[in-house]
Design an enzyme around this catalytic site. Structure first.
Site, PDB file in Angstrom:
ATOM      1  N   ARG A  75       6.277 -11.608  -1.663  1.00 57.36           N
ATOM      2  CA  ARG A  75       6.982 -10.317  -1.642  1.00 57.36           C
ATOM      3  C   ARG A  75       6.191  -9.342  -2.491  1.00 57.36           C
ATOM      4  O   ARG A  75       6.164  -9.438  -3.711  1.00 57.36           O
ATOM      5  CB  ARG A  75       8.402 -10.449  -2.187  1.00 57.36           C
ATOM      6  N   CYS A  88      -4.156  -0.734  -6.109  1.00 57.88           N
ATOM      7  CA  CYS A  88      -4.986  -0.260  -5.007  1.00 57.88           C
ATOM      8  C   CYS A  88      -6.429  -0.629  -5.340  1.00 57.88           C
ATOM      9  O   CYS A  88      -6.917  -0.341  -6.435  1.00 57.88           O
ATOM     10  CB  CYS A  88      -4.849   1.255  -4.859  1.00 57.88           C
ATOM     11  N   CYS A 118      -2.010   4.572  -0.181  1.00 56.53           N
ATOM     12  CA  CYS A 118      -1.954   4.859  -1.608  1.00 56.53           C
ATOM     13  C   CYS A 118      -1.771   6.364  -1.813  1.00 56.53           C
ATOM     14  O   CYS A 118      -2.518   7.167  -1.260  1.00 56.53           O
ATOM     15  CB  CYS A 118      -3.239   4.390  -2.281  1.00 56.53           C
ATOM     16  N   CYS A 129      -5.113   7.891  -3.530  1.00 53.70           N
ATOM     17  CA  CYS A 129      -6.419   8.051  -2.883  1.00 53.70           C
ATOM     18  C   CYS A 129      -6.390   7.987  -1.361  1.00 53.70           C
ATOM     19  O   CYS A 129      -7.403   8.220  -0.710  1.00 53.70           O
ATOM     20  CB  CYS A 129      -7.407   7.019  -3.413  1.00 53.70           C
ATOM     21  N   ASP A 133      12.126 -15.493   4.395  1.00 56.29           N
ATOM     22  CA  ASP A 133      11.621 -16.017   5.665  1.00 56.29           C
ATOM     23  C   ASP A 133      10.501 -15.105   6.179  1.00 56.29           C
ATOM     24  O   ASP A 133      10.681 -14.327   7.106  1.00 56.29           O
ATOM     25  CB  ASP A 133      12.759 -16.103   6.694  1.00 56.29           C
ATOM     26  N   CYS A 140      -8.700   2.914  -5.935  1.00 54.84           N
ATOM     27  CA  CYS A 140      -8.583   3.759  -7.132  1.00 54.84           C
ATOM     28  C   CYS A 140      -7.980   3.035  -8.333  1.00 54.84           C
ATOM     29  O   CYS A 140      -7.855   3.632  -9.397  1.00 54.84           O
ATOM     30  CB  CYS A 140      -7.778   5.016  -6.815  1.00 54.84           C
ATOM     31  N   CYS A 173       6.322  -6.199  -4.001  1.00 53.77           N
ATOM     32  CA  CYS A 173       7.383  -5.294  -4.431  1.00 53.77           C
ATOM     33  C   CYS A 173       6.699  -4.023  -4.928  1.00 53.77           C
ATOM     34  O   CYS A 173       6.095  -4.006  -6.005  1.00 53.77           O
ATOM     35  CB  CYS A 173       8.174  -5.974  -5.544  1.00 53.77           C
ATOM     36  N   HIS A 210      -1.729   1.555 -10.023  1.00 51.24           N
ATOM     37  CA  HIS A 210      -0.676   0.536 -10.066  1.00 51.24           C
ATOM     38  C   HIS A 210       0.295   0.777  -8.917  1.00 51.24           C
ATOM     39  O   HIS A 210       0.785   1.885  -8.716  1.00 51.24           O
ATOM     40  CB  HIS A 210       0.073   0.622 -11.404  1.00 51.24           C
TER      41      HIS A 210
END
Length: 142
Positions: free
Chosen positions: A127, A104, A54, A57, A121, A107, A129, A110
Site C-alpha cells: 500500500r 519521487c 509529482c 516536477c 487484496d 526531484c 500511502c 516526499h
C-alpha cells in the site's frame, strides 16, 4: 529533508525556488516530509481514470489502474507506474515504528510511505500511502 544515499535527483532547485513554486502545504509535504491530515486530500476518494504525477516536477508516478480503496485517509496505490518512478528509504522519524518513505525519483520530493503485509487484496500486497498534495491528476482523454 535528509539526502537519499546513493541517488542524485535529476531536478535540483534551491530551497527558495521550491518555496516560490509550491504552496505552503505542498512545500511542507514535498520538501519537509510533512503529512496532510487524513481524509482531507483531494484524491483520497477520487475514481477518475488517469495518471498521477509529482506535483513538484511532473514525473508520472502512479496510474488510476493501481489505485484502491484502503480507507486509510490517503490515496492508496499498490504499484508505481514505472519501477524507476519512485525511490524508498528507511524512515525512523516515529520512535519505535520504522517505516519506508516513498520519494519521487526525479526531484526527491516526499510522497508518503509504503506498507507491506497488511492483507489488502492487491497483486503486490503493498500500500503506497501517498499525500494528495504531492500529486497532480491528469485525467485520461476520452
Amino acid at each position: 529533508m535528509e539526502p537519499v544515499v546513493g541517488a542524485t535527483p535529476k531536478v535540483v532547485k534551491s530551497d527558495q525556488e521550491w518555496r516560490e513554486e509550491l504552496s505552503p502545504d505542498e512545500y511542507s509535504v514535498l520538501r519537509q516530509a510533512g503529512t496532510e491530515r487524513p481524509f482531507t486530500g483531494k484524491y483520497t476518494d477520487t475514481t477518475t481514470v488517469g495518471v498521477y504525477s509529482c506535483r513538484g516536477c511532473g514525473t508520472e508516478l502512479f496510474t488510476s489502474d493501481t489505485k484502491f480503496e484502503s480507507h486509510c485517509g490517503w490515496p492508496s496505490f499498490y504499484d508505481p507506474a514505472d519501477s524507476d518512478a519512485v525511490i524508498t528509504r528507511e524512515d525512523r522519524s516515529l520512535p519505535g515504528r520504522p517505516r519506508t518513505e516513498v520519494l519521487c525519483a526525479t526531484c526527491h520530493g516526499h510522497l508518503g510511505h509504503v506498507f507491506e503485509g497488511e492483507g489488502y487484496d492487491t497483486p503486490t500486497d503493498q500500500r503506497y500511502c501517498i499525500n494528495s498534495v504531492a500529486l497532480t491528476l491528469r485525467p485520461a482523454e476520452e
